[in-house]
Design a protein around this motif. Structure first.
Motif, PDB file in Angstrom:
ATOM      1  N   UNK A 156      14.711  50.356 -46.919  1.00  0.00           N
ATOM      2  CA  UNK A 156      13.769  49.606 -46.100  1.00  0.00           C
ATOM      3  C   UNK A 156      14.501  48.446 -45.439  1.00  0.00           C
ATOM      4  N   UNK A 157      14.236  48.253 -44.171  1.00  0.00           N
ATOM      5  CA  UNK A 157      14.864  47.165 -43.432  1.00  0.00           C
ATOM      6  C   UNK A 157      14.249  45.841 -43.855  1.00  0.00           C
ATOM      7  N   UNK A 158      15.096  44.920 -44.302  1.00  0.00           N
ATOM      8  CA  UNK A 158      14.627  43.603 -44.718  1.00  0.00           C
ATOM      9  C   UNK A 158      14.792  42.560 -43.622  1.00  0.00           C
ATOM     10  N   UNK A 159      15.845  42.691 -42.846  1.00  0.00           N
ATOM     11  CA  UNK A 159      16.080  41.766 -41.740  1.00  0.00           C
ATOM     12  C   UNK A 159      17.103  42.382 -40.794  1.00  0.00           C
ATOM     13  N   UNK A 160      17.106  41.874 -39.584  1.00  0.00           N
ATOM     14  CA  UNK A 160      18.107  42.293 -38.595  1.00  0.00           C
ATOM     15  C   UNK A 160      18.413  41.078 -37.719  1.00  0.00           C
ATOM     16  N   UNK A 161      19.692  40.840 -37.518  1.00  0.00           N
ATOM     17  CA  UNK A 161      20.109  39.747 -36.651  1.00  0.00           C
ATOM     18  C   UNK A 161      21.114  40.283 -35.643  1.00  0.00           C
ATOM     19  N   UNK A 162      21.158  39.663 -34.500  1.00  0.00           N
ATOM     20  CA  UNK A 162      22.049  40.120 -33.440  1.00  0.00           C
ATOM     21  C   UNK A 162      23.382  39.388 -33.543  1.00  0.00           C
ATOM     22  N   UNK A 163      24.448  40.167 -33.768  1.00  0.00           N
ATOM     23  CA  UNK A 163      25.807  39.624 -33.722  1.00  0.00           C
ATOM     24  C   UNK A 163      26.367  39.966 -32.351  1.00  0.00           C
ATOM     25  N   UNK A 164      26.618  38.957 -31.538  1.00  0.00           N
ATOM     26  CA  UNK A 164      26.892  39.178 -30.121  1.00  0.00           C
ATOM     27  C   UNK A 164      28.354  39.440 -29.806  1.00  0.00           C
ATOM     28  N   UNK A 165      29.261  39.084 -30.718  1.00  0.00           N
ATOM     29  CA  UNK A 165      30.686  39.263 -30.435  1.00  0.00           C
ATOM     30  C   UNK A 165      31.418  39.796 -31.662  1.00  0.00           C
ATOM     31  N   UNK A 166      31.197  41.073 -31.947  1.00  0.00           N
ATOM     32  CA  UNK A 166      31.854  41.708 -33.089  1.00  0.00           C
ATOM     33  C   UNK A 166      33.170  42.322 -32.625  1.00  0.00           C
ATOM     34  N   UNK A 167      34.253  41.953 -33.289  1.00  0.00           N
ATOM     35  CA  UNK A 167      35.573  42.460 -32.928  1.00  0.00           C
ATOM     36  C   UNK A 167      36.145  43.282 -34.084  1.00  0.00           C
ATOM     37  N   UNK A 168      36.644  44.474 -33.752  1.00  0.00           N
ATOM     38  CA  UNK A 168      37.369  45.320 -34.698  1.00  0.00           C
ATOM     39  C   UNK A 168      38.858  45.112 -34.483  1.00  0.00           C
ATOM     40  N   UNK A 169      39.597  44.961 -35.594  1.00  0.00           N
ATOM     41  CA  UNK A 169      41.041  44.762 -35.514  1.00  0.00           C
ATOM     42  C   UNK A 169      41.769  46.020 -35.993  1.00  0.00           C
ATOM     43  N   UNK A 170      43.034  46.188 -35.595  1.00  0.00           N
ATOM     44  CA  UNK A 170      43.783  47.407 -35.956  1.00  0.00           C
ATOM     45  C   UNK A 170      43.855  47.682 -37.456  1.00  0.00           C
ATOM     46  N   UNK A 171      43.776  46.639 -38.285  1.00  0.00           N
ATOM     47  CA  UNK A 171      43.829  46.861 -39.736  1.00  0.00           C
ATOM     48  C   UNK A 171      42.472  47.229 -40.322  1.00  0.00           C
ATOM     49  N   UNK A 172      41.449  47.382 -39.453  1.00  0.00           N
ATOM     50  CA  UNK A 172      40.130  47.794 -39.913  1.00  0.00           C
ATOM     51  C   UNK A 172      39.187  46.657 -40.241  1.00  0.00           C
ATOM     52  N   UNK A 173      39.674  45.428 -40.216  1.00  0.00           N
ATOM     53  CA  UNK A 173      38.788  44.297 -40.494  1.00  0.00           C
ATOM     54  C   UNK A 173      37.906  44.013 -39.286  1.00  0.00           C
ATOM     55  N   UNK A 174      36.769  43.376 -39.556  1.00  0.00           N
ATOM     56  CA  UNK A 174      35.788  43.077 -38.514  1.00  0.00           C
ATOM     57  C   UNK A 174      35.371  41.618 -38.606  1.00  0.00           C
ATOM     58  N   UNK A 175      35.122  41.026 -37.456  1.00  0.00           N
ATOM     59  CA  UNK A 175      34.730  39.625 -37.447  1.00  0.00           C
ATOM     60  C   UNK A 175      33.690  39.371 -36.378  1.00  0.00           C
ATOM     61  N   UNK A 176      32.714  38.545 -36.719  1.00  0.00           N
ATOM     62  CA  UNK A 176      31.739  38.064 -35.749  1.00  0.00           C
ATOM     63  C   UNK A 176      32.328  36.792 -35.146  1.00  0.00           C
ATOM     64  N   UNK A 177      32.898  36.925 -33.951  1.00  0.00           N
ATOM     65  CA  UNK A 177      33.598  35.803 -33.336  1.00  0.00           C
ATOM     66  C   UNK A 177      32.637  34.682 -32.936  1.00  0.00           C
ATOM     67  N   UNK A 178      31.400  35.032 -32.621  1.00  0.00           N
ATOM     68  CA  UNK A 178      30.436  34.015 -32.202  1.00  0.00           C
ATOM     69  C   UNK A 178      30.127  33.049 -33.337  1.00  0.00           C
ATOM     70  N   UNK A 179      30.143  33.567 -34.574  1.00  0.00           N
ATOM     71  CA  UNK A 179      29.826  32.729 -35.730  1.00  0.00           C
ATOM     72  C   UNK A 179      31.032  32.507 -36.639  1.00  0.00           C
ATOM     73  N   UNK A 180      32.180  33.039 -36.221  1.00  0.00           N
ATOM     74  CA  UNK A 180      33.436  32.857 -36.948  1.00  0.00           C
ATOM     75  C   UNK A 180      33.307  33.256 -38.423  1.00  0.00           C
ATOM     76  N   UNK A 181      32.840  34.496 -38.640  1.00  0.00           N
ATOM     77  CA  UNK A 181      32.766  34.977 -40.019  1.00  0.00           C
ATOM     78  C   UNK A 181      33.093  36.456 -40.079  1.00  0.00           C
ATOM     79  N   UNK A 182      33.673  36.849 -41.207  1.00  0.00           N
ATOM     80  CA  UNK A 182      34.044  38.241 -41.420  1.00  0.00           C
ATOM     81  C   UNK A 182      32.808  39.069 -41.730  1.00  0.00           C
ATOM     82  N   UNK A 183      32.892  40.347 -41.399  1.00  0.00           N
ATOM     83  CA  UNK A 183      31.787  41.271 -41.655  1.00  0.00           C
ATOM     84  C   UNK A 183      32.297  42.455 -42.464  1.00  0.00           C
TER      85      UNK A 183
END
Length: 305
Positions: free
Chosen positions: A180-207
Motif C-alpha cells: 500500500x502506498x503510504x506517501x509519494x514525493x517528487x524528487x526533481x533531480x535524480x542522478x545515476x552514477x556509473x558505480x550505480x549510486x543515486x543521488x537527489x541533487x535538489x536535496x543533496x541526499x543519497x537514494x
C-alpha cells in the motif's frame, strides 16, 4: 466491461532533443507507445484515449490511430479510439495565462482534459515509456475489480532501473508498506552514477537503489476526475502564479489525496523492467532492449496486425 488506456502524449520531450514520442526506435521503426498499446490490448483493454496537442491529431492518426481503429480487442469488440486536446482552452477562466508561457500545466492538467471522454476504469501512462507486458496484465486485473470511489492503483518500479547516466530525471519517490502506498514525493533531480549510486541533487541526499518509484503508471476509477479538478484549481490559485514552467503533477495530487484520507492506493509489482528515453543518449540502450524482446518472441514483426 470497458477499460481504457489513457496515453499522455502532448509533450515534445525537450530534454531529449526532439519528439521522442514519435521516434521509430523499434527494430521495425515502432514508436514506444505502440508497444504500450499492443500490450494493453492483449491484457484486456478495449479503449485507447490519446491526450495530444490539437496540431498533433493528423500525425497521431497516421502513426497509430488509423490502424488501431480497425483492431479488435481481446473480448472481440472493436477497439474504441478517442482524442482529447491538452491546451490552454481547458484552463479555468479565473486564471490568467502568463505572457510567454507556451507549455501546458503538467500531468494533472493532461489527465483532466480526458474527463469528458473517460467514464470507465482506466490506466494512464506516459507515451514515451516502456512498462512491460506483465505490467499491463497486472494492472488490468486490478482495474476490473476497482471500486467506484476511494481506491486507486499503480505499478511500482525500482529507482535503479529508471534513472539515466546522461542527466537528472524527475521521479515520484514512494514509501510502501504491505503493498500500500503510504506517501509519494517528487524528487526533481535524480542522478545515476556509473558505480550505480543515486543521488537527489535538489536535496543533496543519497537514494537507495531499490527505492520504489512511480513512473506515471496509475490506475483510477472515473471518480478521480472531480478530485483532479479541485487539485488543479487549487494549484492555479495558490502555486502557479507567473511561473512559466510551473507544473501540476499526478504524484503530488495522489499524495494530497492519500494524506487527506480520501484515497487508498495499492502498489503492484511487475516481473518486467521499465525503460524509457529522457535523453537522446538513452536511445541506443532502449533500441537494444526492444531488439532483444523481438528476438525472444515477445513481440511479432508487425505490431499493427
Amino acid at each position: 466491461m470497458k477499460v481504457s488506456l489513457v496515453i499522455m502524449a502532448a509533450g515534445l520531450g525537450s530534454r531529449y532533443g526532439g519528439s521522442k514520442q514519435v521516434d521509430g526506435i523499434g527494430p521495425h521503426h515502432e514508436i514506444l507507445m505502440e508497444y504500450s498499446i499492443y500490450d494493453a490490448l492483449r491484457a484486456g483493454f478495449n479503449k485507447v484515449v490519446f491526450i495530444i496537442k490539437p496540431e498533433m491529431r493528423q500525425m497521431m492518426e497516421e502513426l497509430v490511430g488509423g490502424y488501431l481503429a480497425k483492431k479488435t480487442a481481446a473480448d472481440g469488440s472493436p477497439v474504441e479510439v478517442a482524442y482529447v486536446y491538452q491546451d490552454f482552452s481547458s484552463v479555468p477562466s479565473f486564471y490568467h495565462i502568463p505572457e510567454g508561457r507556451t507549455k501546458p500545466f503538467g500531468t494533472v492538467h493532461a489527465l483532466l482534459c480526458a474527463a469528458d471522454t473517460v467514464h470507465e476504469p482506466f490506466c494512464v501512462i506516459n507515451a514515451d515509456d516502456y512498462y512491460g507486458i506483465d505490467a499491463y496484465r497486472t494492472i488490468y486485473q486490478e482495474l476490473v475489480r476497482l471500486p467506484e470511489d476511494g481506491k486507486a492503483t499503480m505499478v511500482g518500479y525500482l529507482l535503479k532501473n529508471t534513472a539515466s547516466l546522461y542527466g537528472t530525471v524527475s521521479r515520484g519517490i514512494c514509501t510502501v508498506e504491505n503493498d500500500r502506498l503510504q506517501s509519494v514525493r517528487e524528487a526533481l533531480k535524480v542522478q545515476l552514477y556509473p558505480d550505480g549510486t543515486l543521488k537527489d541533487l535538489a536535496e543533496d541526499r543519497s537514494l537507495p537503489a531499490n527505492t520504489v518509484v512511480s513512473m506515471n503508471f496509475w490506475g483510477f476509477a472515473p471518480s478521480i476526475f472531480p478530485r483532479l479538478k479541485d487539485y488543479f484549481e487549487y494549484f492555479l490559485r495558490n502555486e502557479a502564479g507567473e511561473n512559466l514552467k510551473a507544473e501540476c503533477l499526478l504524484p503530488l495530487m495522489v499524495e494530497s489525496e492519500l494524506q487527506a484520507g480520501r484515497l487508498e492506493v495499492s502498489v503492484l509489482h511487475s516481473a518486467d523492467h521499465w525503460f524509457g528515453m529522457t535523453y537522446h543518449e538513452d536511445r541506443q540502450r532502449v533500441a537494444g532492449e526492444l531488439q532483444k524482446l523481438h528476438d525472444s518472441g515477445a513481440y511479432p514483426q508487425d505490431l499493427t496486425k
